[in-house]
Design a protein around this motif. Sequence first.
Motif, mmCIF file in Angstrom:
data_model
loop_
_atom_site.group_PDB
_atom_site.id
_atom_site.type_symbol
_atom_site.label_atom_id
_atom_site.label_comp_id
_atom_site.label_asym_id
_atom_site.label_seq_id
_atom_site.Cartn_x
_atom_site.Cartn_y
_atom_site.Cartn_z
ATOM 1 N N THR A 153 0.842 -1.198 0.000
ATOM 2 C CA THR A 153 0.000 0.000 0.000
ATOM 3 C C THR A 153 0.873 1.242 0.000
ATOM 4 N N GLN A 154 1.933 1.235 0.823
ATOM 5 C CA GLN A 154 2.857 2.367 0.858
ATOM 6 C C GLN A 154 3.561 2.533 -0.487
ATOM 7 N N PHE A 155 3.961 1.405 -1.083
ATOM 8 C CA PHE A 155 4.646 1.472 -2.370
ATOM 9 C C PHE A 155 3.726 2.024 -3.454
ATOM 10 N N LYS A 156 2.475 1.607 -3.437
ATOM 11 C CA LYS A 156 1.527 2.107 -4.442
ATOM 12 C C LYS A 156 1.334 3.611 -4.301
ATOM 13 N N GLU A 157 1.311 4.110 -3.082
ATOM 14 C CA GLU A 157 1.210 5.557 -2.862
ATOM 15 C C GLU A 157 2.456 6.264 -3.376
ATOM 16 N N TYR A 158 3.622 5.680 -3.110
ATOM 17 C CA TYR A 158 4.879 6.232 -3.619
ATOM 18 C C TYR A 158 4.860 6.286 -5.146
ATOM 19 N N TYR A 159 4.437 5.184 -5.760
ATOM 20 C CA TYR A 159 4.433 5.088 -7.222
ATOM 21 C C TYR A 159 3.440 6.068 -7.836
ATOM 22 N N LYS A 160 2.311 6.222 -7.201
ATOM 23 C CA LYS A 160 1.305 7.183 -7.663
ATOM 24 C C LYS A 160 1.853 8.605 -7.569
ATOM 25 N N SER A 161 2.502 8.912 -6.467
ATOM 26 C CA SER A 161 3.099 10.227 -6.280
ATOM 27 C C SER A 161 4.190 10.485 -7.316
ATOM 28 N N LYS A 162 4.971 9.459 -7.596
ATOM 29 C CA LYS A 162 6.030 9.586 -8.603
ATOM 30 C C LYS A 162 5.419 9.876 -9.977
ATOM 31 N N GLY A 163 4.326 9.195 -10.298
ATOM 32 C CA GLY A 163 3.638 9.442 -11.573
ATOM 33 C C GLY A 163 3.093 10.859 -11.645
ATOM 34 N N ASN A 164 2.524 11.341 -10.547
ATOM 35 C CA ASN A 164 2.021 12.718 -10.519
ATOM 36 C C ASN A 164 3.148 13.724 -10.711
ATOM 37 N N ASP A 165 4.289 13.460 -10.080
ATOM 38 C CA ASP A 165 5.440 14.351 -10.248
ATOM 39 C C ASP A 165 5.907 14.375 -11.693
ATOM 40 N N LEU A 166 5.933 13.222 -12.331
ATOM 41 C CA LEU A 166 6.357 13.165 -13.735
ATOM 42 C C LEU A 166 5.370 13.905 -14.635
ATOM 43 N N GLU A 167 4.081 13.777 -14.355
ATOM 44 C CA GLU A 167 3.082 14.505 -15.139
ATOM 45 C C GLU A 167 3.269 16.011 -14.990
ATOM 46 N N GLN A 168 3.580 16.467 -13.791
ATOM 47 C CA GLN A 168 3.817 17.894 -13.574
ATOM 48 C C GLN A 168 5.061 18.365 -14.328
ATOM 49 N N GLN A 169 6.093 17.545 -14.344
ATOM 50 C CA GLN A 169 7.304 17.898 -15.079
ATOM 51 C C GLN A 169 7.026 17.985 -16.578
ATOM 52 N N ILE A 170 6.242 17.056 -17.097
ATOM 53 C CA ILE A 170 5.891 17.074 -18.521
ATOM 54 C C ILE A 170 5.088 18.326 -18.842
ATOM 55 N N SER A 171 4.128 18.656 -18.005
ATOM 56 C CA SER A 171 3.318 19.861 -18.220
ATOM 57 C C SER A 171 4.199 21.103 -18.202
ATOM 58 N N SER A 172 5.127 21.139 -17.271
ATOM 59 C CA SER A 172 6.034 22.280 -17.177
ATOM 60 C C SER A 172 6.905 22.386 -18.429
ATOM 61 N N LEU A 173 7.409 21.282 -18.909
ATOM 62 C CA LEU A 173 8.220 21.284 -20.132
ATOM 63 C C LEU A 173 7.397 21.714 -21.330
#
Length: 82
Positions: free
Chosen positions: A56-76
């Motif tokens: 459960t903790q790992f899934k939250e980490y992975y979800k957060s990582k995906g959100n961070d990557l989406e924000q980076q893509i939007s910023s780029l």
Amino acid sequence: MKKKIKYVGLCIMLAMGLLLPQADNLKANDFASNEGYYLELCSVPRPSKDEAAICTQFKEYYKSKGNDLEQQISSLNRDMSS
């Protein structure tokens, strides 16, 4: 005085003995360096509550990582549009 020192030393050793097994749970949040392991571990149903909690903790980490990557893509994309 020596008895007090021995007593304090014994208490410290007992406390460390009780806390060290829990250190694995504290380190469980170090998902970045072991993503492959956790992906494999969490890809199947887990029989134990501890493993389920880690997944459960790992899934939250992975979800957060995906959100961070989406924000980076939007910023780029915004930077490229400017």
